[in-house]
Design a protein around this motif. Structure first.
Motif, PDB file in Angstrom:
ATOM      1  N   ILE A 277       8.389  10.252  -8.058  1.00 56.17           N
ATOM      2  CA  ILE A 277       7.400   9.574  -7.018  1.00 56.17           C
ATOM      3  C   ILE A 277       7.859   8.254  -6.643  1.00 56.17           C
ATOM      4  CG2 ILE A 277       5.091   8.810  -6.609  1.00 56.17           C
ATOM      5  CD1 ILE A 277       4.237  10.533  -8.818  1.00 56.17           C
ATOM      6  N   VAL A 278       8.568   8.218  -5.413  1.00 58.34           N
ATOM      7  CA  VAL A 278       9.097   7.023  -4.942  1.00 58.34           C
ATOM      8  C   VAL A 278       8.414   6.638  -3.533  1.00 58.34           C
ATOM      9  CG1 VAL A 278      11.488   6.028  -3.946  1.00 58.34           C
ATOM     10  CG2 VAL A 278      11.399   7.867  -5.604  1.00 58.34           C
ATOM     11  N   ALA A 279       8.042   5.000  -3.885  1.00 55.44           N
ATOM     12  CA  ALA A 279       7.487   4.486  -2.521  1.00 55.44           C
ATOM     13  C   ALA A 279       8.591   3.688  -1.874  1.00 55.44           C
ATOM     14  CB  ALA A 279       6.445   3.768  -3.034  1.00 55.44           C
ATOM     15  N   GLY A 280       8.554   3.533  -0.532  1.00 53.64           N
ATOM     16  CA  GLY A 280       9.279   2.462   0.300  1.00 53.64           C
ATOM     17  C   GLY A 280       8.538   2.013   1.502  1.00 53.64           C
ATOM     18  N   VAL A 281       9.301   0.943   1.840  1.00 54.09           N
ATOM     19  CA  VAL A 281       8.708   0.317   3.090  1.00 54.09           C
ATOM     20  C   VAL A 281       9.959  -0.066   3.805  1.00 54.09           C
ATOM     21  CG1 VAL A 281       8.542  -2.055   1.850  1.00 54.09           C
ATOM     22  CG2 VAL A 281       7.141  -1.552   4.320  1.00 54.09           C
ATOM     23  N   LYS A 282       9.773  -0.092   5.250  1.00 54.58           N
ATOM     24  CA  LYS A 282      10.814  -0.483   5.895  1.00 54.58           C
ATOM     25  C   LYS A 282      10.527  -1.119   7.175  1.00 54.58           C
ATOM     26  CE  LYS A 282      14.518   2.390   7.393  1.00 54.58           C
ATOM     27  NZ  LYS A 282      15.594   1.738   7.052  1.00 54.58           N
ATOM     28  N   TYR A 283      11.002  -2.357   7.645  1.00 53.88           N
ATOM     29  CA  TYR A 283      10.624  -3.313   8.648  1.00 53.88           C
ATOM     30  C   TYR A 283      11.554  -3.205   9.682  1.00 53.88           C
ATOM     31  CZ  TYR A 283       9.331  -7.190  11.739  1.00 53.88           C
ATOM     32  OH  TYR A 283       9.073  -7.979  12.735  1.00 53.88           O
ATOM     33  N   VAL A 284      11.741  -2.819  11.129  1.00 54.94           N
ATOM     34  CA  VAL A 284      12.763  -2.923  12.001  1.00 54.94           C
ATOM     35  C   VAL A 284      12.292  -3.808  13.115  1.00 54.94           C
ATOM     36  CG1 VAL A 284      13.836  -1.197  13.644  1.00 54.94           C
ATOM     37  CG2 VAL A 284      13.028  -0.355  11.534  1.00 54.94           C
ATOM     38  N   ASP A 285      13.098  -4.856  13.534  1.00 58.64           N
ATOM     39  CA  ASP A 285      12.802  -5.689  14.581  1.00 58.64           C
ATOM     40  C   ASP A 285      14.328  -5.563  15.627  1.00 58.64           C
ATOM     41  OD1 ASP A 285      12.628  -7.938  16.247  1.00 58.64           O
ATOM     42  OD2 ASP A 285      11.749  -9.018  14.567  1.00 58.64           O
ATOM     43  N   VAL A 286      14.084  -4.916  16.628  1.00 57.26           N
ATOM     44  CA  VAL A 286      15.287  -5.005  17.726  1.00 57.26           C
ATOM     45  C   VAL A 286      14.851  -5.316  18.882  1.00 57.26           C
ATOM     46  CG1 VAL A 286      16.388  -3.269  16.099  1.00 57.26           C
ATOM     47  CG2 VAL A 286      14.508  -2.540  17.935  1.00 57.26           C
ATOM     48  N   GLN A 296       8.974  -4.446  17.170  1.00 57.39           N
ATOM     49  CA  GLN A 296       8.968  -4.535  15.898  1.00 57.39           C
ATOM     50  C   GLN A 296       8.078  -3.363  15.164  1.00 57.39           C
ATOM     51  OE1 GLN A 296       7.713  -7.374  17.778  1.00 57.39           O
ATOM     52  NE2 GLN A 296       9.940  -8.004  17.796  1.00 57.39           N
ATOM     53  N   THR A 297       8.744  -2.755  14.411  1.00 56.98           N
ATOM     54  CA  THR A 297       8.085  -1.501  13.499  1.00 56.98           C
ATOM     55  C   THR A 297       7.931  -1.662  12.318  1.00 56.98           C
ATOM     56  OG1 THR A 297       8.718  -0.285  15.378  1.00 56.98           O
ATOM     57  CG2 THR A 297       8.097   1.249  13.467  1.00 56.98           C
ATOM     58  N   ILE A 298       6.963  -1.430  11.470  1.00 48.94           N
ATOM     59  CA  ILE A 298       6.950  -0.988  10.016  1.00 48.94           C
ATOM     60  C   ILE A 298       6.714   0.374   9.706  1.00 48.94           C
ATOM     61  CG2 ILE A 298       4.514  -1.725   9.931  1.00 48.94           C
ATOM     62  CD1 ILE A 298       5.176  -3.376   7.207  1.00 48.94           C
ATOM     63  N   TRP A 299       7.277   0.619   8.790  1.00 48.93           N
ATOM     64  CA  TRP A 299       7.229   1.973   8.067  1.00 48.93           C
ATOM     65  C   TRP A 299       6.889   2.019   6.665  1.00 48.93           C
ATOM     66  CZ3 TRP A 299       8.021   7.176  10.072  1.00 48.93           C
ATOM     67  CH2 TRP A 299       8.481   8.280   8.949  1.00 48.93           C
ATOM     68  N   SER A 300       6.108   2.843   6.174  1.00 52.84           N
ATOM     69  CA  SER A 300       5.703   2.964   4.836  1.00 52.84           C
ATOM     70  C   SER A 300       5.680   4.433   4.472  1.00 52.84           C
ATOM     71  CB  SER A 300       4.379   2.163   4.182  1.00 52.84           C
ATOM     72  OG  SER A 300       3.513   2.568   5.027  1.00 52.84           O
ATOM     73  N   GLU A 301       6.008   5.001   3.188  1.00 52.28           N
ATOM     74  CA  GLU A 301       6.051   6.191   2.580  1.00 52.28           C
ATOM     75  C   GLU A 301       5.937   6.339   1.290  1.00 52.28           C
ATOM     76  OE1 GLU A 301       9.569   7.746   4.101  1.00 52.28           O
ATOM     77  OE2 GLU A 301      10.770   6.899   2.539  1.00 52.28           O
ATOM     78  N   VAL A 302       5.390   7.287   0.607  1.00 52.31           N
ATOM     79  CA  VAL A 302       5.545   7.572  -0.541  1.00 52.31           C
ATOM     80  C   VAL A 302       6.183   9.048  -0.705  1.00 52.31           C
ATOM     81  CG1 VAL A 302       4.277   7.985  -2.762  1.00 52.31           C
ATOM     82  CG2 VAL A 302       3.520   6.315  -1.331  1.00 52.31           C
ATOM     83  N   ILE A 303       7.023   9.411  -1.590  1.00 48.80           N
ATOM     84  CA  ILE A 303       7.655  10.691  -1.571  1.00 48.80           C
ATOM     85  C   ILE A 303       7.488  11.244  -2.981  1.00 48.80           C
ATOM     86  CG2 ILE A 303       9.852  12.147  -1.503  1.00 48.80           C
ATOM     87  CD1 ILE A 303      10.729   9.926   0.820  1.00 48.80           C
TER      88      ILE A 303
END
Length: 306
Positions: A277-286, A296-303
């Motif tokens: 069980i892996v959780a992650g977060v990513k922030y993109v600013d382009v 600006q985008t924020i992405w969160s996930e649990v796999i």
């Protein structure tokens, strides 16, 4: 005994990903993606791989979902060449991230020579109607990749050439280097040169990317974690569909097309909450390189894997 032998012939594994994305220039999006992988032994050398994928969207009252078999390919050696042929993902993350029907060839171990050829069967980009961009790699477009990939001491070095028979008619060269500069800390950098035969394109031809990564979450090791950050300056001529956008992490503002590509950074973290069980977060600013749009985008996930 025969039944037990056949029972080991096919293996089924799976992955469930719950994700949420929120961006300045896009609607919020959340969905549950389920994947089932089928791996079967054809003989001592050849295998079959299939993948069923379902997405359930939670952003509207209808709860739209879809189901398809988006992997179906065979793998095995012909002489000393490894072959993967059929429908599969074709990913060199900084330049292209497509699903298609085609073949991958590779030869060698520490130094590998690779060759890909495929026809795109699905695209994550939205057709913008722009004459140069025209939606990136569209269904039915053909892409070819050739390269040499190697490890020389502590330094990895890859050289790739991409030819895309798309609306943009592009040729792209990529030189990528990476190495561990301290314990668990990896530095990478890439230089890109691109050319397009489309009339009217007068943008830049060179771009670059630099990145740092510290450790990384491992699904089999609870408590493991990692951090990463990348900075990019990429004119339109130097990419097709990088994972940064095709993977859903970021949104490609339309003004970046007229603004000749994008520049900016992405950063993220991941951690293994429990085994598999892996959780992650990513922030993109382009932002567009020559236009006035940024995103600006924020992405969160649990796999979950099983």
């Amino acid at each position: 005994a025969n039944l037990e032998k056949k029972a080991d012939n096919v293996k089924i594994t799976g992955q469930i990903r719950a994700s949420y994305r929120s961006g300045d220039n896009s609607a919020h999006e959340s969905y549950l993606r389920t994947r089932l992988f089928l791996n079967g032994a054809i003989n001592e050398d050849w295998t079959y791989t299939g993948r069923f994928q379902n997405r359930q969207y939670f952003d509207n009252e209808s709860g739209d979902d879809d189901l398809d078999l988006n992997w179906a390919y065979v793998s095995g050696p012909i002489g000393g060449v490894k072959v993967e042929a059929g429908r599969q993902d074709f990913v060199k993350a900084d330049v292209v991230d497509n699903r298609g029907d085609g073949v991958k060839l590779s030869y060698g171990d520490n130094v590998k020579v690779i060759g890909w050829a495929y026809k795109a069967s699905s695209s994550a980009w939205t057709n913008t109607g722009n004459g140069f961009f025209d939606g990136g790699v569209e269904d039915g477009d053909r892409v070819y990749v050739a390269g040499v990939e190697g490890k020389f001491g502590v330094v990895g070095a890859d050289l790739h050439y991409y030819k895309a028979d798309t609306a943009r008619e592009q040729d792209i060269w990529e030189l990528a280097l990476d190495g561990e500069i301290a314990k668990d800390l990896t530095l990478r950098g890439s230089y890109f040169y691109g050319d397009s035969d489309v009339n009217g394109y007068d943008g830049d031809e060179s771009g670059y990317l630099v990145g740092l990564a510290y450790r990384g979450a491992k699904a089999s090791k609870p408590g493991s974690w990692g951090l990463y950050a990348n900075y990019s300056d990429r004119p339109m001529s130097t990419f097709l569909e990088p994972t940064l956008f095709a993977g859903g992490y970021g949104v490609f503002p339309s003004d970046m097309i007229d603004g000749d590509g994008y520049q900016g950074f992405d950063a993220g973290a991941n951690v293994t909450l429990a085994k598999n069980i892996v959780a992650g977060v990513k922030y993109v600013d382009v932002e567009s390189r020559e236009g006035n749009t940024d995103d600006q985008t924020i992405w969160s996930e649990v796999i979950f894997t099983f």
